[in-house]
Motif scaffolding. Structure first.
Motif, PDB file in Angstrom:
ATOM      1  N   THR A   1      40.817  42.392  30.171  1.00 59.26           N
ATOM      2  CA  THR A   1      39.867  41.405  30.678  1.00 59.26           C
ATOM      3  C   THR A   1      39.564  40.354  29.622  1.00 59.26           C
ATOM      4  OG1 THR A   1      38.864  43.061  32.140  1.00 59.26           O
ATOM      5  CG2 THR A   1      37.557  41.088  31.664  1.00 59.26           C
TER       6      THR A   1
ATOM      7  N   LYS B   1      39.918  37.523  36.281  1.00 61.60           N
ATOM      8  CA  LYS B   1      40.642  37.153  37.501  1.00 61.60           C
ATOM      9  C   LYS B   1      42.115  37.522  37.395  1.00 61.60           C
ATOM     10  CE  LYS B   1      42.034  33.240  40.367  1.00 61.60           C
ATOM     11  NZ  LYS B   1      41.865  31.794  40.665  1.00 61.60           N
ATOM     12  N   GLN B   2      42.737  37.148  36.281  1.00 61.17           N
ATOM     13  CA  GLN B   2      44.153  37.438  36.104  1.00 61.17           C
ATOM     14  C   GLN B   2      44.423  38.941  36.078  1.00 61.17           C
ATOM     15  OE1 GLN B   2      42.376  35.230  34.493  1.00 61.17           O
ATOM     16  NE2 GLN B   2      43.440  33.255  34.587  1.00 61.17           N
ATOM     17  N   THR B   3      43.502  39.705  35.469  1.00 54.62           N
ATOM     18  CA  THR B   3      43.695  41.152  35.387  1.00 54.62           C
ATOM     19  C   THR B   3      43.512  41.805  36.749  1.00 54.62           C
ATOM     20  OG1 THR B   3      42.838  41.064  33.124  1.00 54.62           O
ATOM     21  CG2 THR B   3      43.037  43.229  34.125  1.00 54.62           C
TER      22      THR B   3
ATOM     23  N   PHE C   1      43.201  38.341  28.820  1.00 57.10           N
ATOM     24  CA  PHE C   1      43.852  37.542  29.851  1.00 57.10           C
ATOM     25  C   PHE C   1      42.886  36.956  30.875  1.00 57.10           C
ATOM     26  CE2 PHE C   1      46.918  40.811  28.492  1.00 57.10           C
ATOM     27  CZ  PHE C   1      47.895  39.994  27.954  1.00 57.10           C
ATOM     28  N   GLY C   2      41.639  37.458  30.904  1.00 53.87           N
ATOM     29  CA  GLY C   2      40.675  37.008  31.892  1.00 53.87           C
ATOM     30  C   GLY C   2      40.558  38.005  33.028  1.00 53.87           C
TER      31      GLY C   2
ATOM     32  N   ILE D   1      44.216  40.388  39.643  1.00 52.70           N
ATOM     33  CA  ILE D   1      45.445  40.095  40.391  1.00 52.70           C
ATOM     34  C   ILE D   1      46.588  40.984  39.908  1.00 52.70           C
ATOM     35  CG2 ILE D   1      47.205  38.329  40.818  1.00 52.70           C
ATOM     36  CD1 ILE D   1      44.954  36.248  40.663  1.00 52.70           C
ATOM     37  N   PHE D   2      46.715  41.128  38.596  1.00 49.86           N
ATOM     38  CA  PHE D   2      47.764  42.000  38.037  1.00 49.86           C
ATOM     39  C   PHE D   2      47.607  43.431  38.549  1.00 49.86           C
ATOM     40  CE2 PHE D   2      49.036  45.041  34.730  1.00 49.86           C
ATOM     41  CZ  PHE D   2      50.384  44.713  34.595  1.00 49.86           C
TER      42      PHE D   2
ATOM     43  N   LYS E   1      36.848  32.816  40.287  1.00 47.30           N
ATOM     44  CA  LYS E   1      37.064  32.122  39.016  1.00 47.30           C
ATOM     45  C   LYS E   1      36.618  33.038  37.875  1.00 47.30           C
ATOM     46  CE  LYS E   1      38.248  28.023  40.707  1.00 47.30           C
ATOM     47  NZ  LYS E   1      39.544  27.388  40.448  1.00 47.30           N
ATOM     48  N   ASN E   2      37.199  32.847  36.694  1.00 43.70           N
ATOM     49  CA  ASN E   2      36.744  33.597  35.516  1.00 43.70           C
ATOM     50  C   ASN E   2      35.346  33.147  35.107  1.00 43.70           C
ATOM     51  OD1 ASN E   2      38.723  35.490  34.738  1.00 43.70           O
ATOM     52  ND2 ASN E   2      40.065  33.829  34.084  1.00 43.70           N
TER      53      ASN E   2
ATOM     54  N   LEU F   1      42.784  34.828  44.683  1.00 42.26           N
ATOM     55  CA  LEU F   1      43.394  33.536  44.362  1.00 42.26           C
ATOM     56  C   LEU F   1      42.582  32.374  44.935  1.00 42.26           C
ATOM     57  CD1 LEU F   1      47.178  34.348  44.944  1.00 42.26           C
ATOM     58  CD2 LEU F   1      46.104  33.745  42.765  1.00 42.26           C
TER      59      LEU F   1
END
Length: 512
Positions: free
Chosen positions: A81, A87-89, A84-85, A91-92, A198-199, A194
Motif C-alpha cells: 500500500t 488503489k493499485q494494490t 504502490f498505493g 486492483i492487483f 482514488k488514492n 477503476l
C-alpha cells in the motif's frame, strides 16, 4: 469526459459523504469473494479426494495452502500500500484472485489445484487489509466505525452462505464452479475501483519490504505444516521427511523470532507487541481458538458425507447452525461486552465452545440429529463470543501509532492457527480412518457413503473433535489474563480503534 473530483473533508469531520459510502460498499464487495472462498471449500474436501484419488493429508493442502498464502500476503499488504498505493494494490489483489480462481477451476490434479489455490490466497490475503487501510485513511477516526459496519458484512454472511452455496454448486454443476463463481465478483470490483476510487495517500518509493523476515517466516511455516501432513501419510513421526520438515520449520521460525526481536527497523511482524499484556493474551487466545474453529471444518462435513451418506448440499446445511450461532454472538456482542466485560465474555464463550463440541467427540453412526444441531448453535455462539473480544482487546491494548502492526500480527497468528489446526486435525482423522479401514479397502474414496463400512468408521470422526477440545481448553489460559474491560484510553469516541485521519492535501477519494 473527465470525472469531477469531490473535495476531501477534514479528517476530523463526522459527516459521511456519498463518496465514502461508495468506497465502503466497494471494499465490502472486494473482500466478499475471498471470504466466501475460505468457507465454500470446506464441504468439497471429500469430493476432491475422490476426484483426484488422493488422501486427506494431500487434499487438506487445498485449504492449508490457501491459508498460508493469506498469511504471507497480510504482512506484505502494508508495504504494498505504501509503495504502490492502495488503489493499485486493491486492483492487483483482485486480478491475482481472479487468475487464481480461474486456474483453480481448471485444475487437473491435486498438486495443480494446491498451487493455484496459493495464487488465489495471495490475492485474497491482500484484498481485505488493503481495503480496510484505504477506508481508514479516507474516513478518519470519527467516521470509521459506521463505515466499517458495511465492510464487515461479508465476514458475517460468507460463513452462512458459503458451505450451502458450495453444496449446490457441487451437487448440481461441478466442483470447478466453487472457483468460477468468484469471477463476476472480481470483475465488478475491478471495474468499480477503476471508475470510482482514488488514492488518499500518495505512494512512496522509500517503502521497504523485510525480505529477510519473509524468507524465514514463510518457508518455516510451510515446512512445519509439511512435516505434520507427512506424518499423516507416513503413519507416524518416524520418517525422515516428517522429522526433517518439522525440525527445519522450527529452526527457521525460531530464527525469524530472534531476528524480529533484535532488529531496530520495522520488520515483517512486530513481535515486540507481545510485551503488551492485553495484546499477548488476546492474540494467543485467538490463535488457539482459530485452531479449534477451522480445524473441524474438514472432518465435520466429511462425517455427514461418508458415514451418513448425505449429499454435499445436505452436509452443508447441517453446518448452518454453527454459523447462525456465530452470527447471533456477533449481533449481541456490544450488549454482552457491556454487561459481562471482555474477560468474562471470552471465558464464557470458550466454555460454551467446549460444551458444544462434546457430542461430536462422542459421535457414533446413529447420533441424535436434534442434539447435534442444538450443540452446534452453542458451539458457534461460543466461538463468536470468545474470538471477537480477543481481537478487540489485542487492538485496543496498543498505542494507536502501532495499530497497523498490531492488526497485521494478530491476523497472521489467526491464519497460522487456522493452518495448523486444519493440518493437525486432518492428520488425526486420516490416522484414525487408516486404522479402521478393512484390509481390502485402501482409501476413503473406495468406501460406499452410508454403507456398512462407512458406518463402522463413525467413531473415528470423534478423534479430531477431542483435539479441537484440547485447543479450546488451552485458550482458557491466556483468556484469564485478559483485562476485565477494554482499555478506554485507546478507544476512539465511537468505539472503533483510533486510526490516522485522512490527509487533506490529497486528491479526492472517489471520482464523481
Amino acid at each position: 469526459m473527465k470525472a469531477k473530483k469531490a473535495p476531501v473533508e477534514a479528517g476530523g469531520s463526522d459527516r459521511v459523504t456519498p463518496e465514502l459510502w461508495w468506497l465502503s460498499g466497494i471494499m465490502a464487495l472486494g473482500g466478499f469473494a475471498s471470504l466466501l472462498d475460505a468457507t465454500i471449500i470446506n464441504v468439497a474436501i471429500g469430493p476432491l479426494a475422490k476426484v483426484f484419488d488422493s488422501d486427506l493429508a494431500t487434499v487438506q493442502w487445498v485449504v492449508t495452502g490457501y491459508l498460508l498464502a493469506i498469511t504471507a500476503a497480510i504482512p506484505m499488504s502494508g508495504w504494498a500500500t505504501a509503495r504502490f498505493g492502495a488503489k493499485q494494490t486493491v486492483i492487483f489483489s483482485q486480478v491475482v484472485f481472479l487468475v487464481g480462481s480461474l486456474l483453480s477451476g481448471l485444475a487437473w490434479s491435486a498438486s495443480s489445484l494446491i498451487i493455484f489455490r496459493v495464487i488465489q490466497g495471495i490475492g485474497g490475503g491482500l484484498a481485505v487489509p488493503v481495503g480496510q487501510a484505504l477506508l481508514a485513511q479516507a474516513a478518519g477516526p470519527k467516521r470509521l466505525g459506521r463505515l466499517m459496519s458495511i465492510v464487515t458484512i461479508p465476514a458475517l454472511f460468507a460463513p452462512l452462505i458459503g458451505p450451502s452455496l458450495g453444496g449446490v454448486l457441487i451437487d448440481h454443476l461441478s466442483w470447478r464452479w466453487i472457483f468460477f463463481i468468484n469471477v463476476p465478483f472480481c470483475v465488478v470490483t475491478i471495474a468499480l475501483v477503476l471508475a470510482k476510487v482514488k488514492n488518499v495517500v500518495a505512494p512512496s518509493a522509500g517503502a521497504r519490504l523485510d525480505l529477510a523476515g519473509l524468507v524465514l517466516l514463510l518457508p518455516g511455516l510451510a515446512l512445519l505444516v509439511y512435516g505434520l501432513s507427512e506424518a499423516g501419510s507416513a503413519g507416524g513421526f518416524g520418517s525422515g521427511k516428517v522429522i526433517g520438515g518439522l525440525v527445519a520449520g522450527a529452526v527457521l521460525l525460531l530464527a525469524f523470532g530472534v531476528r524480529a526481536l533484535r532488529i531496530r527497523t520495522e520488520g515483517l511482524l512486530d513481535l515486540r507487541l507481545f510485551k503488551v499484556p492485553g495484546f499477548r493474551s488476546g492474540t494467543l487466545a485467538g490463535f488457539l481458538m482459530s485452531m479449534a474453529m477451522y480445524g473441524v471444518l474438514i472432518p465435520l462435513p466429511m462425517y455427514y458425507q461418508v458415514v451418513r451418506g448425505t449429499s454435499v448440499l445436505n452436509s452443508a446445511l447441517l453446518l448452518l447452525p454453527q454459523s447462525l450461532g456465530y452470527l447471533l454472538a456477533i449481533v449481541l456482542m456490544n450488549a454482552l461486552t457491556a454487561r459481562l466485560g471482555v474477560r468474562n465474555l471470552t471465558v464464557i464463550g470458550i466454555v460454551l465452545a467446549l460444551v458444544g463440541t462434546v457430542p461430536y467427540a462422542l459421535i457414533d453412526a446413529h447420533p441424535d440429529q436434534l442434539l447435534l444441531g442444538a450443540t452446534l448453535v452453542v458451539r458457534g455462539f461460543g466461538l463468536g463470543a470468545s474470538m471477537m473480544p480477543t481481537m478487540t482487546i489485542a487492538f485496543a491494548s496498543v498505542p494507536k501509532e502501532t495499530a497497523p502492526s498490531a492488526t497485521s500480527a494478530f491476523n497472521v497468528f489467526q491464519r497460522v492457527g487456522a493452518s495448523l489446526g486444519t493440518t493437525i486435525l486432518a492428520v488425526v482423522l486420516q490416522q484414525q480412518l487408516k486404522d479402521e479401514l478393512p484390509g481390502n479397502v485402501h482409501s476413503l474414496g473406495q468406501v460406499e457413503p452410508g454403507g456398512t463400512v462407512a458406518r463402522g468408521l463413525a467413531e473415528s470422526f470423534g478423534a479430531p473433535f477431542w483435539w479441537a477440545m484440547l485447543f479450546t481448553a488451552l485458550a482458557l489460559l491466556p483468556a484469564f489474563f485478559l483485562p476485565g474491560r477494554r482499555p478506554a484510553a485507546e478507544a476512539s469516541a465511537d468505539g472503533a480503534p483510533d486510526v490516522p485521519p485522512a490527509r487533506e492535501s490529497e486528491s479526492a477519494i472517489l471520482a464523481d
